[in-house]
Motif scaffolding. Structure first.
Motif, PDB file in Angstrom:
ATOM      1  N   LYS A 290       0.840  -1.200   0.000  1.00  0.00           N
ATOM      2  CA  LYS A 290       0.000   0.000   0.000  1.00  0.00           C
ATOM      3  C   LYS A 290       0.873   1.249   0.000  1.00  0.00           C
ATOM      4  O   LYS A 290       1.881   1.310   0.718  1.00  0.00           O
ATOM      5  CB  LYS A 290      -0.912   0.016   1.242  1.00  0.00           C
ATOM      6  CG  LYS A 290      -1.900  -1.116   1.299  1.00  0.00           C
ATOM      7  CD  LYS A 290      -2.488  -1.316   2.689  1.00  0.00           C
ATOM      8  CE  LYS A 290      -3.145  -0.109   3.255  1.00  0.00           C
ATOM      9  NZ  LYS A 290      -3.792  -0.391   4.573  1.00  0.00           N
ATOM     10  N   VAL A 291       0.463   2.231  -0.791  1.00  0.00           N
ATOM     11  CA  VAL A 291       1.151   3.524  -0.838  1.00  0.00           C
ATOM     12  C   VAL A 291       0.103   4.617  -0.743  1.00  0.00           C
ATOM     13  O   VAL A 291      -0.940   4.545  -1.402  1.00  0.00           O
ATOM     14  CB  VAL A 291       1.976   3.697  -2.129  1.00  0.00           C
ATOM     15  CG1 VAL A 291       2.624   5.077  -2.163  1.00  0.00           C
ATOM     16  CG2 VAL A 291       3.036   2.618  -2.227  1.00  0.00           C
ATOM     17  N   GLY A 292       0.370   5.640   0.066  1.00  0.00           N
ATOM     18  CA  GLY A 292      -0.515   6.773   0.173  1.00  0.00           C
ATOM     19  C   GLY A 292       0.234   8.085   0.009  1.00  0.00           C
ATOM     20  O   GLY A 292       1.380   8.206   0.428  1.00  0.00           O
ATOM     21  N   MET A 293      -0.440   9.066  -0.636  1.00  0.00           N
ATOM     22  CA  MET A 293       0.192  10.351  -0.895  1.00  0.00           C
ATOM     23  C   MET A 293      -0.853  11.465  -0.808  1.00  0.00           C
ATOM     24  O   MET A 293      -1.834  11.452  -1.567  1.00  0.00           O
ATOM     25  CB  MET A 293       0.828  10.367  -2.291  1.00  0.00           C
ATOM     26  CG  MET A 293       1.561  11.644  -2.643  1.00  0.00           C
ATOM     27  SD  MET A 293       2.253  11.581  -4.318  1.00  0.00           S
ATOM     28  CE  MET A 293       3.335  10.150  -4.156  1.00  0.00           C
ATOM     29  N   PRO A 294      -0.701  12.408   0.132  1.00  0.00           N
ATOM     30  CA  PRO A 294      -1.650  13.537   0.212  1.00  0.00           C
ATOM     31  C   PRO A 294      -1.645  14.354  -1.062  1.00  0.00           C
ATOM     32  O   PRO A 294      -0.600  14.587  -1.663  1.00  0.00           O
ATOM     33  CB  PRO A 294      -1.140  14.340   1.405  1.00  0.00           C
ATOM     34  CG  PRO A 294      -0.255  13.413   2.171  1.00  0.00           C
ATOM     35  CD  PRO A 294       0.329  12.481   1.173  1.00  0.00           C
ATOM     36  N   LEU A 295      -2.839  14.793  -1.476  1.00  0.00           N
ATOM     37  CA  LEU A 295      -2.953  15.610  -2.693  1.00  0.00           C
ATOM     38  C   LEU A 295      -3.118  17.080  -2.368  1.00  0.00           C
ATOM     39  O   LEU A 295      -3.118  17.916  -3.277  1.00  0.00           O
ATOM     40  CB  LEU A 295      -4.130  15.114  -3.526  1.00  0.00           C
ATOM     41  CG  LEU A 295      -4.003  13.683  -4.061  1.00  0.00           C
ATOM     42  CD1 LEU A 295      -5.216  13.313  -4.891  1.00  0.00           C
ATOM     43  CD2 LEU A 295      -2.728  13.501  -4.866  1.00  0.00           C
ATOM     44  N   GLN A 296      -3.297  17.409  -1.095  1.00  0.00           N
ATOM     45  CA  GLN A 296      -3.342  18.819  -0.690  1.00  0.00           C
ATOM     46  C   GLN A 296      -3.037  18.945   0.806  1.00  0.00           C
ATOM     47  O   GLN A 296      -3.055  17.979   1.520  1.00  0.00           O
ATOM     48  CB  GLN A 296      -4.705  19.428  -0.990  1.00  0.00           C
ATOM     49  CG  GLN A 296      -5.855  18.867  -0.163  1.00  0.00           C
ATOM     50  CD  GLN A 296      -7.156  19.611  -0.444  1.00  0.00           C
ATOM     51  OE1 GLN A 296      -7.395  20.049  -1.575  1.00  0.00           O
ATOM     52  NE2 GLN A 296      -7.987  19.745   0.563  1.00  0.00           N
TER      53      GLN A 296
END
Length: 296
Positions: A290-296
């Protein structure tokens, strides 16, 4: 004086909890109550890989690409695009006259007896809603509810979870459990539509052993039933394995592994067990990335 001040600052800093991004998934399959704050958006990618069957070979990749959004500080919604890739050799779905029967998810009955089967496609979509009733950061036990409807070419399902979480040691240690009820409709065999229901307990612990790094263990107690409304029980299995998580300022990553300890089957699904393990939609090993990345 300056030396004492520096030592005091270090000691005080060492007592503070390590920082973490909101919404991090420190477990592979287990959900926690660390949600996106109101208005926050995050891109999340999940890759779920199952392999290892009693006979032949079986490799199933499931992909979920989603956008998480904090609707409020205690309600998070997520929309996913679901895809899959299955590769099987001498892997059977129709099990009346075959022993051992492997019944790999995504392998149609038309592949029965063929040397190999392979397909990659978009399955459909799913949506998640998590409502955090109490927060484990401010309460002894965090409690939440989870709902996920899914629709696709291979299967349709509706899943509900009761989420429990407690944090200890300045939030370094997380203990969590999910109680899961799910109804499923399998459509990958045009000649037969299968209806099943399941009740699972997922549980785990994760410890932040260094800044940005956590490790732990999680397990699954799986129970499968005939029909959409919990008829006769046809399966039971146990899985357990480790997980590793990294949470940085701008992204996070989790890897997890579940190993099947063993299981049991009952008629009419008793052919789906052999060598003390359950093969219907399961394997010896399952991995999650799993990978997560904030977009704002």
């Amino acid at each position: 004086m300056k030396l004492r001040a520096k030592l005091g600052a270090l000691l005080f800093g060492g007592c503070l909890p390590f920082s973490a991004m909101s919404g991090e998934g420190v477990f592979g399959w287990l959900y926690t109550l660390d949600l996106q704050p109101k208005g926050a958006i995050e891109l999340e990618q999940k890759i779920d890989y199952t392999t290892g069957h009693a006979t032949g070979s079986y490799n199933l990749w499931k992909s979920k690409t989603g956008i998480e959004y904090g609707l409020t500080n205690d309600i998070q919604v997520t929309g996913y695009l679901d895809a899959y890739s299955v590769n099987a050799k001498q892997n059977y779905h129709q099990c009346d006259d075959i022993s051992p029967c492997t019944a790999g998810f995504g392998v149609p009955g038309s592949a029965n007896g063929l040397n190999s089967y392979s397909k990659t496609a978009v399955n459909g979509g799913s949506a998640e809603v998590i409502w955090r009733i109490t927060n484990p950061v401010t309460s002894p036990v965090g409690v939440g509810l989870y709902f996920e409807p899914s629709i696709g070419s291979l299967s349709e399902s509706f899943e509900m979870r009761l989420l429990l979480q407690s944090n200890f040691l300045d939030d370094r240690l997380i203990l969590a459990a999910n109680f899961i009820a799910e109804t499923e409709k399998f459509k990958f065999d045009p000649a037969e539509t299968i209806y099943e229901s399941s009740f699972d307990i997922r549980y785990g612990a994760s410890y932040r052993f260094a800044p940005n790094w956590s490790a732990g263990v999680e397990g699954r107690f799986h129970n499968d039933f005939e029909g959409s409304w919990y008829g006769k029980q046809i399966q039971r299995a146990n899985f357990i394995g480790p997980n590793l998580h990294y949470g940085g300022k701008d992204w996070w990553f989790t890897a997890a592994w579940l190993y099947q300890l063993g299981g049991q089957c009952w008629a009419p699904g008793d052919a789906e067990c052999s060598n003390g393990r359950v093969w219907d939609s399961h394997g010896n090993n399952q991995f999650m990335f799993k990978v997560g990345m904030p977009l704002q």
